[in-house]
Structures are given as C-alpha cells and as structure tokens.
Design an enzyme around this catalytic site. Structure first.
Site, PDB file in Angstrom:
ATOM      1  N   ASP A 165       0.727  -9.982 -14.535  1.00  0.00           N
ATOM      2  CA  ASP A 165       2.223  -9.771 -14.315  1.00  0.00           C
ATOM      3  C   ASP A 165       2.686  -8.222 -14.823  1.00  0.00           C
ATOM      4  O   ASP A 165       2.076  -7.859 -15.277  1.00  0.00           O
ATOM      5  CB  ASP A 165       2.954 -10.769 -15.429  1.00  0.00           C
ATOM      6  CG  ASP A 165       4.616 -10.640 -15.470  1.00  0.00           C
ATOM      7  OD1 ASP A 165       5.067 -11.014 -14.518  1.00  0.00           O
ATOM      8  OD2 ASP A 165       4.752  -9.957 -16.499  1.00  0.00           O
ATOM      9  N   GLU A 187       0.419  -6.295   0.031  1.00  0.00           N
ATOM     10  CA  GLU A 187      -0.428  -6.016   1.236  1.00  0.00           C
ATOM     11  C   GLU A 187      -1.382  -5.035   1.151  1.00  0.00           C
ATOM     12  O   GLU A 187      -2.249  -4.997   2.240  1.00  0.00           O
ATOM     13  CB  GLU A 187       0.946  -5.587   2.252  1.00  0.00           C
ATOM     14  CG  GLU A 187       1.852  -6.604   2.212  1.00  0.00           C
ATOM     15  CD  GLU A 187       3.189  -6.316   2.204  1.00  0.00           C
ATOM     16  OE1 GLU A 187       3.570  -5.417   1.242  1.00  0.00           O
ATOM     17  OE2 GLU A 187       4.112  -6.412   3.090  1.00  0.00           O
ATOM     18  N   GLN A 199       4.155 -18.486  -4.907  1.00  0.00           N
ATOM     19  CA  GLN A 199       5.274 -18.437  -3.397  1.00  0.00           C
ATOM     20  C   GLN A 199       4.789 -18.952  -2.324  1.00  0.00           C
ATOM     21  O   GLN A 199       3.360 -19.225  -2.312  1.00  0.00           O
ATOM     22  CB  GLN A 199       5.575 -16.969  -3.282  1.00  0.00           C
ATOM     23  CG  GLN A 199       4.212 -16.034  -3.347  1.00  0.00           C
ATOM     24  CD  GLN A 199       4.697 -14.454  -3.656  1.00  0.00           C
ATOM     25  OE1 GLN A 199       5.799 -14.075  -3.493  1.00  0.00           O
ATOM     26  NE2 GLN A 199       3.492 -13.672  -3.966  1.00  0.00           N
ATOM     27  N   ASP A 236      -1.031  -6.502  -9.196  1.00  0.00           N
ATOM     28  CA  ASP A 236      -0.138  -7.612  -8.360  1.00  0.00           C
ATOM     29  C   ASP A 236      -0.323  -9.005  -9.016  1.00  0.00           C
ATOM     30  O   ASP A 236      -1.522  -9.519  -9.725  1.00  0.00           O
ATOM     31  CB  ASP A 236      -0.493  -7.525  -6.858  1.00  0.00           C
ATOM     32  CG  ASP A 236       0.393  -8.201  -5.938  1.00  0.00           C
ATOM     33  OD1 ASP A 236       1.191  -7.648  -5.532  1.00  0.00           O
ATOM     34  OD2 ASP A 236       0.351  -9.657  -6.210  1.00  0.00           O
ATOM     35  N   ASP A 249       6.503  -1.515  -6.120  1.00  0.00           N
ATOM     36  CA  ASP A 249       6.881  -2.329  -4.754  1.00  0.00           C
ATOM     37  C   ASP A 249       6.947  -3.915  -5.022  1.00  0.00           C
ATOM     38  O   ASP A 249       6.485  -4.752  -4.179  1.00  0.00           O
ATOM     39  CB  ASP A 249       5.636  -2.209  -3.907  1.00  0.00           C
ATOM     40  CG  ASP A 249       5.880  -2.474  -2.630  1.00  0.00           C
ATOM     41  OD1 ASP A 249       6.900  -2.872  -1.917  1.00  0.00           O
ATOM     42  OD2 ASP A 249       4.758  -2.582  -1.684  1.00  0.00           O
ATOM     43  N   HIS A 262       6.371   1.928   3.977  1.00  0.00           N
ATOM     44  CA  HIS A 262       5.230   2.355   2.911  1.00  0.00           C
ATOM     45  C   HIS A 262       5.281   3.769   2.775  1.00  0.00           C
ATOM     46  O   HIS A 262       5.153   4.243   1.718  1.00  0.00           O
ATOM     47  CB  HIS A 262       3.983   1.823   3.102  1.00  0.00           C
ATOM     48  CG  HIS A 262       4.124   0.184   3.172  1.00  0.00           C
ATOM     49  ND1 HIS A 262       4.065  -0.374   4.134  1.00  0.00           N
ATOM     50  CD2 HIS A 262       3.886  -0.646   1.927  1.00  0.00           C
ATOM     51  CE1 HIS A 262       4.073  -1.895   3.564  1.00  0.00           C
ATOM     52  NE2 HIS A 262       4.175  -1.985   2.507  1.00  0.00           N
TER      53      HIS A 262
END
Lengths: 317, 317, 317, 317
Positions: free
Chosen positions: B143, B91, B36, B111, B161, B67
């Site tokens: 993944d 994050e 990304q 993640d 998330d 959150h």
C-alpha cells in the site's frame, strides 16, 4: 428505478469503431434544411447542443471556449481591426464575440443555411446574445466560396467557421489553395485570416496538416493552435495566417493583455495572454506530424481527401 | 455487411448521462485481482487498452503522452535527480520513462496490485519495455500510504501514478494533506513531487482543484499542468510541487531543452521545452476555477468527497 | 458502482434501426473459420451463446426450445423413422435430439464448417452431450447442396438446420426449388423433411413465406409452424413437408403422445402433443400473409432475394 | 454516410444485463403526468410507440395483436356479453376492440392517468379510432382498486389492462387475491375476467405464475394463454377466468368461429378459432413452470414481490 430514466440517447459516431452517447432531456428540434439534417437537443450532460448531419457542433455549456479561441487571436493579432468577414458560424456565437469590439464598425456574415441561423436564434438565443440585431452586422445567406470570389469588399479580419471537409462533399472547395487565395485577395494589407481546422491530436492530425500546409502556400505567416473543448471530447485546432511576416510570432502574452485592455475594456472568460501561449505551444509530436505533411489541397484534385479517408477508415469515417 | 462486424463493445460510463463505446477486436484478459476488476482489450481504435474497475486507464497508441507528461517535468525540474520513488504505475510505463535517465541510480516502485503488474508485463510488454528487469529498480507490492509512512529512505523525485479518489474508497487517503506531508517528509531537500490529478476542464475541475489546494498547503511551490490524451477523450491534469521556492517557475523552455540534452541525450516523443510551456499555460477560466477552491482534503473528513460528488451527480459519477 | 460492471457488450443489429445488447461475462472464443466469423460468449442473461457472422445462433439456457421444435415433429410424423440426414447443425444439439431415438440406426450429419463443430464441442459441450461419439453417427464436412446432389443414400427424415439465406450469399442455393427437389429425391417414400424457416411474425414474414411457397411446389403436404425462442427475442419458424398426403395433418395431440411414449420412453422438456398443437396453430394474420406469397425461389434468379431485402431495408438488413 | 443518420435512440433496459435500442425519427411527446413518465416516439422500426416509466407499452404497427388477444377470448367466452368494465387501457385500443360488439350496450373504463388518455387521443388516434366518443362508453379517471371496491355495478366481462406489478409500487395491490375477489364480486353470474399477465417464457415465468396461482384461488376456472408481440421482443401472457366451470375449456375453434360470425359479422385481423387454439396450447416446459408455483399474492405481504425480484436480479429488474 429512479426518475430521469435515461431512455433517450444521442449517439455520435466518432469513427467506425468508436461512438459517444449523451442522454437527452428533450428534443427541441429535429428536421432538415436544404443543406443538412439539424438536431437541437437538451442533454443532461451539456444542456442545449446543436448537431448538423450527425456531427456534434457545440454545447451551451462550453461553446465559449471554441468561439473565443476562434475569434480573439485573429482580432487581437491585427494592429487596427475595423472590418470583419465571418464565413459560416450560423449559431451566431462567432458573431457575438466579434461585435464585442467597439472599434469594429462593419461585420459581414455569410452563411449558406438560413434555417440553421433562424433555429439557433429561436432555440439557442444565448449563442448570439442579440448580435444579429447589431446595426454594424450585415447577414447574407449565400455560399461562402461564391461570396468570396465575387465581392469587391476588403476586410481586416476574415474568420472561417465552416464545417469539416468531407470526401465527396462540396465542402472540399472550402479548404483548397484556390479558396485561400481568394480569401487573401479579400483581405487588406495587414489582414488576418483564421479558420477552424479540425480535431488535432497524435492519432487524428491528417486533416489539420493538409489545411495547414495548404494555407502556408498562400500566406506570409501561418501558425497552428489548439484547445480542448470538453463537449467535443476532442482537442480542436485552428490555423491563423497573416499577409505580412512576423505579426503572429510577435504576439507576446504582455502585448495580448495590453490590446485586450485597450480594445475590450473588460476581459474575456477564456482568452488572455497565458491562454494564448498555451494554445500556440503545440506538443512536440504534433509539431512534427504537421511539419511532415507535404500535400496541398487544390481544386483540381477533390479525390485526394477521399483517398486519405479510405486509408484511414476507422479513424476518420 | 462487411467483415469486422463490430459486435463486441467496451462501454465506459463517463458520467450517469454520457458514455463512450469502443469496438473490440479481442479480449486479452478479463478477470479480477484482490483489489479491482481488470480488463485488457484489443480495440480497433486504440489497439491494446487497460481498464481497471471499469475505468479506462491507457492505450498502447497514446500512453506515451500521459507517461511523458507525468514523469519528465518532475525529473527535469530537479537540479540533480538520482533517486526516484514511484507510487502506483502498475503498467510499467512510468518506470520506463524514469529509467531512461542514466544518472538515476535507484528507483523504488510501490504498487498494491501484483496481478495488474504481471498481467501488464504479459499482455502490454511495450508499456514497460523491459524496465522491470533494470537492476536499478526495486519493485514492492504494498500500500502506497503504508510504504510512505514507514520508509526511512529519502528520494529526489516522487511520482504518484495512483488511481482517482472515489467516494467511500480507501483511495481518499492517498490525496489528503496528511499523505502529502508524509510524501514531503520522504523527499530530499531539493525534492520534487508530482501526481496525476484527474481530468481538468471547465466542466470537470472540482477534483483537480481539491488536490491542488491540498498540495499547496504542504509545499513551497506548486503548479498545475495538463495535456489532452486522445484515448481518454479528456484533458488530463497533474500537480507538480517543490520543497523549495522558485524552482518550477524558473523552468524556461531553453533550460528544459538544455537539461534534456544533458541528461537524456536523445529527445523524447512528446515532451520538450515548448510542450512544457503549452502544458503549464492553463486557460484563464481554468486558472480561475482552480484558484477559487478553498477546501482542503484531510484524513479526518473522508465524507467531503462524497458530498462533492453527490452535488454533482451526472458530472462525476 | 457495484461489481459486475457491465463494461463488455455484445451488440446484434436486428435491423438497420434496431439492435439488442447483452452484457458479457467472458469471451470464450473470437475468431474466424474459412466460412464465417465465430464468437462464443458467456453472457449474464443467457449464459453461453454462439454467434456466427454477427448473427445470434443460440444460447445454452434455451437452445432446447429451438432444437426440440426442429427435430421432433419431423421424427414423430414419420411412421417408422430409422435413418436421418442432418444438414448444418454444427452446434451438435440437433444431433443430440435425433440420437435420443433408439430405433434410428443411422444418422448422417453434413456441415460445411469443421471449425465451428470443433469449437462447439470444446466450449459448448452441453449442446451435443456426447452425440458426436455415438456409433450410429457419420459426420461429414461438406457443402450441403453438393452432398444432397451426389449421395445415393436415401433417408426417412431430413432435417435442415442451415443458416439464413442472405442476398449475395451462396446460402441462397440452399432454399431454392431445385434444392428441395434434390432433398425430396434423397427421401424414402414416407420421407419427412423439415427446415428452420427464419423468424416469423406480422412484421417479418417475407423470408418464411418464400421458403414456404417454394417447398409447397415440391412436396405433397407442407405445414408452417413456429415457436418463440427467448434469447432470439423472435418467434422462429419451421417448414415441415411430407412426400405423401395427410401425414402431417393427421398428427393429433393423442397420436403424438403415444408415439413419444413408444419411441422415446421418457418425455421431452419442450415438445409434446399440446406443444405441437400450439406451434402448428398459427394466428390468422400470419396465415394470411404466408398464403399471400406467390413467388418461388429458383436457382435461376438469385437476385430475387436481394430485391426483396432492398425494398424492406430497415426490416431485414 | 447516408441520410437517416440514426443519431437518436430509445433504449429500454430489458434487464440489468440486456437492453434493446430503437432508432427514433421524432419525439412526439416527452414529459410526465402525476403518475408516470411518458414518451411518445416515432420510430423507424415500429412507427409510433408509447413508453411509460421507461417501459415499452405498444407500437402502432402491431398493437392489434396484443389488444385483440386481450379482449376477444373473454368476450367470446361469455354466453351473452352486454356490459364490460375496462381497468387501465389508457391508449384506448382495448376500448376500440370492445365497442366492436354491437350487443355490448355499456362499457365503463377506469384509468388513473387522464394525461396519458388525452395524449394518446392526440398523438395515437389510430389506437382508439374514435371509441372514446362512443355513447355507450363511460370514462372515469380513478384508481382501479378504489373503483372496483366501491362500485355497485355488475359486469359481464372485466378486462384488466393495468401495468406490471413492480416491487415497492402500489401496483402490487392490483394483483393480489383480495383484488381479484373484489373483481369477482363485480362480475355477474356468468362473468369472465381477463388480465394481461406479464411476459411468459422459459426464462421469465415467475410473475405470470404468481398472478396465475393467485387468480386460481378465486375463480372456478382459469386458463393461461400467450402470444408473441414483435415490438415487445417478448411473448406476452394473459390469464382468463370464469365464475363458472367448464366455460373456457368448452371453447372449441368451431364455437369461437360461430360466435365471432354472430356477434361481430366481419372477422378480426388476428383472432379466430385457430389463433385461440394456438394461444391456449402452452408448451410443456411453460405449463410445468406455471403449475410449480405455490405462492399466492396477498395484500398483507407486498414484500413478497421484492424478494422474488431480488433473487432474480438480472432477469427481472
């Protein structure tokens, strides 16, 4: 390049450092009255919208959220609502919600700007849906403060749909303790007052907290509530107040449902018992911020608002 | 002209016909990972913000709202939460909320994008507040779907998330019935699953309703909830689900308060019993729209999402 | 959505009612010196650009147009140019053009802002192309007016690349009759002076006409010229002046070509005899507007500029 | 906040990475014809402006620059102009300039879009200044190419004010060699042809160079010229061509002045001998770029334009 070229945009300054832009299909009206600049636009995102002095007011697509949230908690909270005073509300949608109640036999609406009222009837007829020609309605073009201080009439419910108080603007005197005392004086014994009370979130809570704390000085019971309005991009807040104690906190979802059934028959689009519970259950951070406010808005210190804005430049201007 | 010239802006396309602009103090990072485009900006309005593929993710000033809303209802709903799986959440703020519970002795976070995780640790350290070095935490770069389908570990709580499903994107397969079945399989008997579930309001409800209806096919109990996040300009939604019945609806404000006290000692900034009640009391119009959805997202029909988007161009793209 | 998301923009206010926006690849520098705010950006449209106090200064892709137009008419107009004084010109590109002449054995450059000079050397090295390390160059960080009033050195050519005069800014005193008299005093007998002189078109001609009329009070001969600079979106103007008569008007395309060949050997990218003829042949409307100006900028009346700006709000601010 | 709130903006995409925005006072017309989308706006910066398919066409404040530059060099270049054909030019300002010559006894104007012509007469009457009711004028609503290929009439001067050729648009066939041959065929022996020929600067020269090189294949003599138009933010170019040699290059400022005096009596606002000299003296970089073009636009290869645009995405689209 496709058609729908998106060459025309409405841009709203949310703050000095943030703005929102909507592509425009058509400018239905652009002009001014004696009181404000008026835009009525047809947008791709929200269909018809009203803008006053550069401030987005409402959109055809979701105005029912704001107007149901403003009107029904107050009317439902009253044990036997029969007379209503609306301050502001030129679009006519507040009036539309009020006249849904068959037992309300008299509604006085006082708006300062005849031109806005006429333009909304012409370009945004779905807002009032014919309510202006209801025989129970008396429409006056006057200053809200002047009317409230002079009238001898008393009402069961008073609904304030006036615009935001800005520094150096006469609108300051529409959110002072003295004004709320005059309003209280115009209410019957069981009277309920409700007012829109600015955006309210963890970054923008000062205006609400000032209105809230000021209203608490005058009424026996007062609660804050809020709901998100998509076309605002903001969560909007309201303050409801009662001349007697334990009227507002006594409203359970079940009682609300039963009063809606009795008084309206058919249900509403947005408001019901669970909606009410959601709106009145503010998140912890917001409750703490509102409770932290100790200042009270008084006629004698109009500079207060200015000082608050100046400290927060970028958030409020 | 004053200083703070507002010459640099971040512009986000909310739709084809609407965009939002934030004045920028500083570009902390602008680059891309294998997955990304990544922007980390310091804005006047919200301080530091993270943007992935042009989509605003969160701001330093109000990320606690999102959150806390994502993590605590699920952890509190579980009778005895000890192990947690986080999918996405690069994050680190989701992790920060999870490790606040002393009784949770194992947290696995998966993640796909190591670069985002590292950049957030460097530029947004307040998000994770050191949680990545907590000994209970195992961080995997993989993944999410692959991990969930292959792991033999079972968890008490799974928190997703992950980013929005966009048409023609592999993210579709992170919101299908098959994926949710794999998640259910990774949960212990009393397991609770929660996922962010897109913006949700009367004009933007289709994505939420699809996720919602799909999750309902798999779990015994499932509820939608939402809260407004100021820096999004949107009301954001979540879907929480339980492998057993009457777990989620049994959560009264009192029970929530008592579990927070037992499990966390100190309170949170945003979440408590009343906040929970507010988030789970959806307004009538939204409840009706969610309930009207009959389609289910399945691995076999990825084109479904595209078709839905295309019909709504201007609202979703 | 394609890659190259165009989320970051530089926005320049051309006037109160017009602005221009450029998508940004990278923010190379954003900060401030003691004198001004500085942005160095990498844009998709023009590659690297320099912005001072919100004013677009130049772009890598077309700065040669502006800098050749500023430097060469003056140097070529002089019968035997050997010494040059540059006022401003922090980017180093004016200097780069001057040091192309082997017979110029001394160049003094006076810029007030050391930080801008250093940043341009670091981030925009193609602008100076090594000219700062040329042994003929003496670089001073000082106020241009102070230097000109104090130096005892005399020059063949003086080139002013100072920023625009804005109301309430010390830059006013860099375009007054008194300043130009000091400049004239620093020139040798055959001396040539040239200055950038603001945008110039039929809608924006006041600043140029004031500078033009003021310079005409001091020099024997003075001509206006202009060229379009794509990245400015504007046609930029210059005023060239000579201490002796019939020097500037004597420059035919043939004479220019022959001097370029003698003095430079290789040709330039932008400037030659025909380019000169094009730049000095102003259109009729512009000539009439310049000639209509009767005001002169003097040290004693700095409020003059302010008054002019105020009358033209929307065009100049 | 001051009045004039600048909430409505016209935004033009100059390229994928650059746009320009003008604050709007009033939307005079927003709609479409069978051929294009039409906006007529009243802007603060330029007063009334016309926009077709999202492309800014001209503004009341400076349209004289473009229209004088388009018309007069061609009419003045002809030894005895009596008949003129105008292709496009729906605003009527090209016609207004042509009918200023008393000796021109016949003008045919062919525009495809009757609606644009009518709207301009209604909303932009200063553009045509009554020229449409001049008895010498014959106005036809037809496709320019069709008219030129079918008419048996011959003209002294042909002026093409047609819109830009865009890829995948029929406008391609209005700039091909075959079209220019048809035009040449419609000209008398001393005939002069002129066409607007796109923006032209060192970063945007491809379209001009293609038109230029194509026209050179057909006519004995052809010259490029340009002028800056403030409201375009661009320097606009034209290509003028003659059926005989040494007609255009023979036009000295003196000859031009004398013909203007003879044929028009009163002077023009923009065009005179020196203006002509300025417009025809292109800068060195531009001359080299135009001369470097070897491609010719032919009916048989409409994909050529598309290929050129695609290579330059960001500069042309």
């Amino acid at each position: 390049l496709p058609k729908n070229l998106r060459n025309l945009w409405f841009e709203e300054c949310d703050s000095f450092y943030k703005n929102t832009r909507l592509a425009i299909k058509e400018v239905l009206y652009a002009g001014e009255s004696s009181f404000q600049e008026i835009l009525i636009l047809n947008t791709f995102e929200y269909e018809k919208v009203l803008v006053l002095d550069g401030d987005f007011q409402s959109s055809e697509k979701d105005e029912y959220v704001y107007h149901e949230a403003l009107v029904h908690p107050a009317v439902i909270a009253h044990p036997k609502p029969q007379t209503v005073l609306i301050l502001g509300g030129g679009e006519g949608a507040t009036l539309r919600e009020v006249v849904k109640y068959p037992d309300i036999y008299r509604v006085v609406m006082v708006d300062i700007d005849e031109k806005v009222v006429k333009l909304c009837q012409q370009f945004l007829p779905s807002y009032s849906s014919g309510a202006f020609s209801d025989k129970r309605v008396k429409l006056l073009f006057d200053d809200a403060r002047k009317y409230v201080s002079e009238t001898e009439e008393r009402f069961d419910v008073i609904i304030s749909d006036l615009t935001e108080p800005f520094p150096d603007s006469p609108s300051y005197f529409l959110c002072t303790q003295e004004f709320y005392e005059q309003i209280s004086h115009c209410l019957n014994e069981n009277g309920i007052f409700v007012t829109q009370a600015s955006r309210l979130d963890c970054l923008n809570w000062v205006i609400h907290s000032l209105i809230s704390n000021t209203i608490k000085q005058v009424f026996k019971e007062a609660l804050s509530y809020y709901t998100y309005v998509p076309s605002f991009g903001d969560r909007w807040s309201f303050k409801i107040a009662s001349k007697r104690e334990r009227v507002l906190t006594a409203l359970t979802p079940q009682l609300i449902e039963s009063r809606i059934n009795q008084r309206l028959g058919a249900g509403l689009k947005f408001y019901d018992g669970i909606t009410h519970q959601g709106m009145f259950s503010l998140s912890k951070d917001i409750r703490e911020k509102i409770d932290s406010q100790t200042l009270v808005l008084k006629d004698a210190n109009p500079q207060l608002l200015k000082e608050i804005y100046q400290k927060k430049l970028g958030t409020y201007l």
